[in-house]
Design an enzyme around this catalytic site. Structure first.
Site, short mmCIF file in Angstrom:
data_model
loop_
_atom_site.label_atom_id
_atom_site.label_comp_id
_atom_site.label_asym_id
_atom_site.label_seq_id
_atom_site.Cartn_x
_atom_site.Cartn_y
_atom_site.Cartn_z
N CYS A 15 0.86 -1.19 0.00
CA CYS A 15 0.00 0.00 0.00
C CYS A 15 0.90 1.23 0.00
O CYS A 15 1.58 1.52 0.99
CB CYS A 15 -0.91 -0.01 1.23
SG CYS A 15 -1.97 1.45 1.31
N CYS A 75 -5.02 6.06 -4.34
CA CYS A 75 -4.33 4.77 -4.22
C CYS A 75 -2.89 5.01 -4.72
O CYS A 75 -2.70 5.35 -5.89
CB CYS A 75 -5.04 3.72 -5.05
SG CYS A 75 -4.18 2.13 -5.06
#
Ligand SMILES: N[C@@H](CCC[C@H](N)C(=O)O)C(=O)O
Length: 289
Positions: free
Chosen positions: A85, A218
């Protein structure tokens, strides 16, 4: 009286996380507990959880402990585990600084995608070395309703399908994961980015994240978009010997992505801690079942 468990809330370009400091890895964060924490009505609310553990105390990270003291045990909002992430690493570094574990400058963070090098700048932005992108060959298609687009398969440690569209509203409400084909392209699901041009080396995107739904940013997705756009534009730093920098607007802000001739990708953007508090341990224990 019930025990309390410390938590914080943070975000990077509005990709938001519940941060659970647990240096000795004593908290049993089951998928149900993670989903309860991320629930925006019955929990704290977030796109995912950053479980902060000393690398030496986590079986998946002990091998990285000599290089990186802290392990980012990242979970998606539905409780599933992801390899990487990008915004999470930047917020994780901001938490370590906030907690006094590190100061501004360079540090290393252990992740399931390997050790990531992070720089916390004086101006407040956080840069992370994201490693290299893989671009598996083969045609991929993503759909929304009765419309379909060809997509570029980009792997940033986690899987992405990048589709260029005429307008970001073409992606619709993105309540459900966009179907893709062929199924073998993404055996474990995929993050899907929809991209439009904004100007020279400047794009905007929306994303549906595997395990979290539509999010406002993201980091791995922005890197995948920058690489897919560069290749579409005929820019490959490995061939030209010149770094390619793209500005990627996301609904929650802007990220700047540079791909170097050696293939290494750096991402820079803001990372913010917005709150800290305590959870009722009984609540979390019940949620964990
Ligand atoms: N928001 C993240 C990506 C989180 C993981 C992703 N949902 C997956 O399942 O691969 C980022 O900033 O990179």
């Amino acid at each position: 009286m019930s025990t309390r468990i410390a938590f914080l809330k943070g975000h990077g370009t509005e990709n938001d996380f519940v941060i659970v400091p647990d240096p000795e890895n004593l908290i049993d964060l089951t998928p149900a507990a993670v989903a309860a924490l991320c629930d925006r009505r019955a929990g704290i609310g977030g796109d995912g959880v950053l479980h902060v553990v000393r690398s030496a105390a986590h079986p998946e990270a002990a091998g990285m402990a000599a290089e990186a003291e802290w392990f980012m045990d990242y979970r998606n909002g539905d409780g599933s585990i992801a390899e990487m992430c990008g915004n999470g690493v930047r917020v994780f570094a901001r938490y370590l600084q906030h907690a006094g574990h590190v100061t501004e400058g360079d540090l290393a963070v252990a992740t399931r995608g390997g050790v990531k090098r992070v720089h916390i700048a004086k101006d407040g932005d956080v840069t992370v070395g994201m490693g290299t992108a893989r671009l598996p060959e083969g045609d991929v298609t993503v759909s929304v309703g009765d419309r379909s687009w060809p997509a570029r398969n980009v792997n940033m440690g986690n899987p992405h399908a990048v589709a260029f569209v005429d307008d970001l509203s073409d992606a619709g409400d993105l309540y459900a994961p966009p179907p893709f084909s062929p199924a073998v392209a993404y055996p474990d699901g995929v993050n899907v980015e929809f991209v439009v041009d904004r100007g020279p080396r400047h794009v905007a995107m929306r994303v549906h994240e595997r395990g979290s739904g539509e999010t406002r940013s993201c980091g791995t997705g922005a890197c995948a978009v920058a690489v897919a756009t560069a290749r579409r534009d005929g820019a490959d730093p490995a061939e030209t010997g010149t770094p390619a920098t793209y500005t990627v607007d996301v609904p929650g802000g802007t990220l700047v992505i540079t791909e170097r001739p050696d293939g290494e990708i750096e991402m820079t953007g803001p990372a913010v801690i917005v709150a800290e508090g305590e959870l009722d341990a009984n609540w979390l224990e019940n949620a964990a079942r």
